[in-house]
Design a protein around this motif. Structure first.
Motif, PDB file in Angstrom:
ATOM      1  N   HIS A  33       0.761  -1.122   0.104  1.00  0.00           N
ATOM      2  CA  HIS A  33       0.054   0.166   0.056  1.00  0.00           C
ATOM      3  C   HIS A  33       0.972   1.196   0.064  1.00  0.00           C
ATOM      4  N   THR A  34       0.295   2.237  -0.198  1.00  0.00           N
ATOM      5  CA  THR A  34       0.818   3.703  -0.171  1.00  0.00           C
ATOM      6  C   THR A  34      -0.148   4.674   0.832  1.00  0.00           C
ATOM      7  N   SER A 276       0.376   0.494  -8.852  1.00  0.00           N
ATOM      8  CA  SER A 276      -0.390   0.498  -7.531  1.00  0.00           C
ATOM      9  C   SER A 276      -1.879   0.912  -8.063  1.00  0.00           C
ATOM     10  N   ASP A 277      -2.993   0.318  -7.481  1.00  0.00           N
ATOM     11  CA  ASP A 277      -4.546   0.734  -7.593  1.00  0.00           C
ATOM     12  C   ASP A 277      -4.628   1.906  -6.808  1.00  0.00           C
ATOM     13  N   GLY A 278      -5.811   2.699  -6.988  1.00  0.00           N
ATOM     14  CA  GLY A 278      -6.084   3.603  -6.177  1.00  0.00           C
ATOM     15  C   GLY A 278      -6.809   3.527  -4.890  1.00  0.00           C
ATOM     16  N   SER A 279      -7.495   4.361  -4.318  1.00  0.00           N
ATOM     17  CA  SER A 279      -8.266   4.283  -3.019  1.00  0.00           C
ATOM     18  C   SER A 279      -9.792   4.254  -3.254  1.00  0.00           C
ATOM     19  N   THR A 280     -10.377   4.275  -1.990  1.00  0.00           N
ATOM     20  CA  THR A 280     -11.737   4.061  -1.830  1.00  0.00           C
ATOM     21  C   THR A 280     -12.088   5.304  -0.787  1.00  0.00           C
ATOM     22  N   ASN A 281     -13.158   5.986  -1.071  1.00  0.00           N
ATOM     23  CA  ASN A 281     -13.402   7.099  -0.091  1.00  0.00           C
ATOM     24  C   ASN A 281     -14.568   6.644   1.021  1.00  0.00           C
ATOM     25  N   ALA A 282     -14.679   5.363   0.956  1.00  0.00           N
ATOM     26  CA  ALA A 282     -15.738   4.883   1.894  1.00  0.00           C
ATOM     27  C   ALA A 282     -14.735   4.375   3.178  1.00  0.00           C
ATOM     28  N   LEU A 283     -14.614   5.367   3.990  1.00  0.00           N
ATOM     29  CA  LEU A 283     -13.621   5.239   5.236  1.00  0.00           C
ATOM     30  C   LEU A 283     -14.417   4.640   6.474  1.00  0.00           C
ATOM     31  N   PRO A 284     -13.697   3.684   6.996  1.00  0.00           N
ATOM     32  CA  PRO A 284     -14.279   2.994   8.300  1.00  0.00           C
ATOM     33  C   PRO A 284     -14.289   3.877   9.566  1.00  0.00           C
ATOM     34  N   VAL A 285     -14.938   4.686   9.580  1.00  0.00           N
ATOM     35  CA  VAL A 285     -15.157   5.695  10.669  1.00  0.00           C
ATOM     36  C   VAL A 285     -16.751   5.967  11.404  1.00  0.00           C
ATOM     37  N   GLY A 286     -16.758   6.473  12.844  1.00  0.00           N
ATOM     38  CA  GLY A 286     -18.120   6.476  13.172  1.00  0.00           C
ATOM     39  C   GLY A 286     -18.808   5.238  13.222  1.00  0.00           C
ATOM     40  N   ASP A 287     -20.063   5.384  12.789  1.00  0.00           N
ATOM     41  CA  ASP A 287     -20.972   4.357  12.768  1.00  0.00           C
ATOM     42  C   ASP A 287     -20.835   3.351  11.326  1.00  0.00           C
ATOM     43  N   HIS A 291     -19.198  -1.046   7.648  1.00  0.00           N
ATOM     44  CA  HIS A 291     -19.498  -0.901   6.152  1.00  0.00           C
ATOM     45  C   HIS A 291     -18.348  -0.698   5.406  1.00  0.00           C
ATOM     46  N   GLY A 292     -17.282   0.516   6.052  1.00  0.00           N
ATOM     47  CA  GLY A 292     -16.011   0.791   5.193  1.00  0.00           C
ATOM     48  C   GLY A 292     -15.378  -0.476   5.091  1.00  0.00           C
ATOM     49  N   TRP A 293     -15.045  -1.256   6.204  1.00  0.00           N
ATOM     50  CA  TRP A 293     -14.204  -2.502   6.223  1.00  0.00           C
ATOM     51  C   TRP A 293     -14.615  -3.074   4.996  1.00  0.00           C
ATOM     52  N   ARG A 294     -15.810  -3.747   5.106  1.00  0.00           N
ATOM     53  CA  ARG A 294     -16.350  -4.696   4.033  1.00  0.00           C
ATOM     54  C   ARG A 294     -15.920  -4.068   2.675  1.00  0.00           C
ATOM     55  N   THR A 295     -16.313  -2.641   2.454  1.00  0.00           N
ATOM     56  CA  THR A 295     -15.992  -2.113   1.035  1.00  0.00           C
ATOM     57  C   THR A 295     -14.597  -2.252   0.935  1.00  0.00           C
ATOM     58  N   HIS A 296     -13.647  -1.706   1.772  1.00  0.00           N
ATOM     59  CA  HIS A 296     -12.368  -1.934   1.431  1.00  0.00           C
ATOM     60  C   HIS A 296     -11.823  -3.251   1.198  1.00  0.00           C
ATOM     61  N   TYR A 297     -12.182  -4.299   1.990  1.00  0.00           N
ATOM     62  CA  TYR A 297     -11.658  -5.592   1.652  1.00  0.00           C
ATOM     63  C   TYR A 297     -12.395  -6.073   0.594  1.00  0.00           C
ATOM     64  N   ALA A 298     -13.173  -5.856  -0.036  1.00  0.00           N
ATOM     65  CA  ALA A 298     -13.528  -6.294  -1.161  1.00  0.00           C
ATOM     66  C   ALA A 298     -12.936  -5.854  -2.317  1.00  0.00           C
ATOM     67  N   LEU A 299     -12.560  -4.377  -2.155  1.00  0.00           N
ATOM     68  CA  LEU A 299     -11.791  -3.833  -3.286  1.00  0.00           C
ATOM     69  C   LEU A 299     -10.616  -4.403  -3.292  1.00  0.00           C
ATOM     70  N   VAL A 300     -10.046  -4.372  -2.210  1.00  0.00           N
ATOM     71  CA  VAL A 300      -8.476  -4.808  -2.213  1.00  0.00           C
ATOM     72  C   VAL A 300      -8.303  -6.327  -2.985  1.00  0.00           C
ATOM     73  N   ARG A 301      -9.167  -7.012  -2.400  1.00  0.00           N
ATOM     74  CA  ARG A 301      -9.292  -8.638  -3.094  1.00  0.00           C
ATOM     75  C   ARG A 301      -9.526  -8.291  -4.382  1.00  0.00           C
ATOM     76  N   GLY A 307      -4.075  -8.493 -10.329  1.00  0.00           N
ATOM     77  CA  GLY A 307      -2.829  -8.490 -10.621  1.00  0.00           C
ATOM     78  C   GLY A 307      -2.302  -6.911 -10.052  1.00  0.00           C
ATOM     79  N   PHE A 308      -2.953  -6.372  -9.372  1.00  0.00           N
ATOM     80  CA  PHE A 308      -2.493  -5.277  -8.593  1.00  0.00           C
ATOM     81  C   PHE A 308      -2.333  -5.231  -7.284  1.00  0.00           C
ATOM     82  N   HIS A 309      -0.974  -5.468  -6.752  1.00  0.00           N
ATOM     83  CA  HIS A 309      -0.567  -5.815  -5.550  1.00  0.00           C
ATOM     84  C   HIS A 309      -0.283  -4.720  -4.486  1.00  0.00           C
ATOM     85  N   GLN A 310      -0.686  -3.543  -4.803  1.00  0.00           N
ATOM     86  CA  GLN A 310      -0.464  -2.412  -4.045  1.00  0.00           C
ATOM     87  C   GLN A 310      -1.771  -1.372  -4.273  1.00  0.00           C
ATOM     88  N   GLY A 311      -1.948  -0.708  -3.392  1.00  0.00           N
ATOM     89  CA  GLY A 311      -3.095   0.258  -3.366  1.00  0.00           C
ATOM     90  C   GLY A 311      -2.859   1.390  -2.304  1.00  0.00           C
TER      91      GLY A 311
END
Length: 404
Positions: A33-34, A276-287, A291-301, A307-311
């Motif tokens: 990651h970066t 390197s792939d980009g980012s997601t703005n669905a941040l895992p904050v507050g309530d 949701h943020g974790w599931r979104t991020h996990y799915a996008l990283v997978r 074949g993008f091993h960095q994000g």
């Protein structure tokens, strides 16, 4: 000796204009990651703080393997190893690559000179204390306009002057590239500093994929970098906005992003330039943590499968799902991959007939797994029968020695 009909001198004459194909791999360990941190928020404690905040998020929202399995829909059998691995990684090395941001995450400020000098002092402190990430650097402003260009060059000058000697692992991010001329000029600017400075190109405009004449742009960018370009980083939101997508459709899984990534992939293949792939703005904050974790996990997978091993990671809590996704990706198929690699090395002729290119990919995957902590060297050797030097030989398409 068998007879031949071709004159060796004639063969040499007709093949003289050909050169050996130069296939290069990225140098050294590629980070998973970066992490982007605005320049005014970078402190001596930033790296440790990201680790603490990630561990706090894990302790609060997924304190047990069962909690992590529920949030991310993981198999219960593997959740314990993943949970322990993520926690250990966050404690030992939470940030593999960090970029001090003077561009979009920072904006335009009258005190940018002060922030550039202060950030350089922070980096010098990291180096002195031995807490710098394995890779780090800064993102300057784009060359879109004269004002932005001048500001970016001045910030780089102030920062590098205050930093002194450029340390190993230092890289500069060059954003919003639209033409080969910008890459050429940026390289010329770096020449003025008299150092072997490296930079990565952010692919976040349609003109960095297809130029104004309808040609694929990235190969000319890499060539214009004269060996300085180390990576191509995709910019999700600038790119999708420039393509005319509405806000609801500006996300990494959109087909427009897939097209750009495929162009990046084929353009960089064999050049030694990392992706390197980009980012997601669905941040895992507050309530919205789960949701943020599931979104991020799915996008990283999804990125890993492409074949993008960095994000990019934009928030400390994203480190939890970054490492959960990367570790799960490497561990899930490890036993099957190891069996194929053993069959290839032993010439046993298993159920799958693999070629050197596949053995190269399999060995590279195990090396990545050890680099990021998903597997340790002892686990890899137990599964594959190969130590790390032997795996590196296969990754270079060399057969390991019989006693290796």
């Amino acid at each position: 000796m068998p007879r031949t009909s071709l004159d060796p001198a004639a063969v040499a004459a007709v093949t003289a204009r050909l050169a050996d194909v130069d296939q290069r791999a990225p140098e050294g360990r590629q980070p998973v990651h970066t992490c982007y941190v605005p320049a005014d928020r970078v402190t001596s404690d930033t790296v440790a703080e990201w680790g603490r905040r990630a561990l706090d998020a894990l302790a609060e929202h997924a304190p047990t393997p069962a909690d992590l399995a529920r949030v991310l829909d993981l198999p219960a059998a593997s959740a314990g190893v993943l949970h322990a691995g993520v926690r250990a990684k966050l404690a030992a090395e939470p940030v593999e690559d960090l970029r001090i941001d003077f561009e979009d995450g920072y904006g335009s400020r009258p005190d940018e000179d002060d922030d550039a000098e202060r950030a350089a002092r922070v980096v010098r402190g990291w180096l002195a204390d031995g807490v710098a990430p394995a890779r780090f650097g800064l993102r300057v402003k784009s060359f879109d306009t004269r004002a932005s260009r001048d500001r970016g060059i001045r910030t780089l000058d102030v920062f590098l002057t205050a930093l002194g000697d450029v340390p190993p692992g230092f890289v500069i991010t060059f954003p919003k590239v639209t033409s080969v001329a910008q890459v050429e000029v940026f390289g010329d600017v770096l020449d003025l500093f008299g150092s072997d400075l490296r930079f990565e190109i952010q692919v976040e405009t349609p003109r960095s994929i297809v130029d104004r004449w309808g040609r694929i742009a990235i190969p000319t960018f890499i060539e214009a970098g004269r060996g300085r370009v180390t990576g191509l980083h995709f910019g999700t939101y600038d790119y999708t906005a420039a393509c005319g997508l509405g806000a609801a459709h500006q996300h990494l899984a959109h087909g427009a992003c897939d097209f750009a990534r495929h162009v990046m992939q084929v353009s960089a293949a064999g050049t030694g330039v990392a992706l390197s792939d980009g980012s997601t703005n669905a941040l895992p904050v507050g309530d919205r943590v789960e949701h943020g974790w599931r979104t991020h996990y799915a996008l990283v997978r999804r990125s890993l499968a492409h074949g993008f091993h960095q994000g990019w990671d934009l928030h400390p809590a994203q480190l939890v799902t970054r490492y959960a996704a990367v570790h799960a990706h490497h561990r899930e198929g490890a036993e099957a991959d190891a069996r194929r690699l053993r069959d290839y090395v032993s010439r046993a002729g298993g159920a799958v007939l693999d070629e050197p290119a596949t053995a190269q990919a399999l060995s590279a995957s195990f090396l990545r797994a050890t680099d990021c902590g998903a597997l340790d060297a002892a686990e890899v050797e137990r599964m594959t029968g190969l130590d790390l030097p032997a795996l590196r030989a296969l990754a270079r398409r060399e057969r390991p020695s019989d006693d290796g």
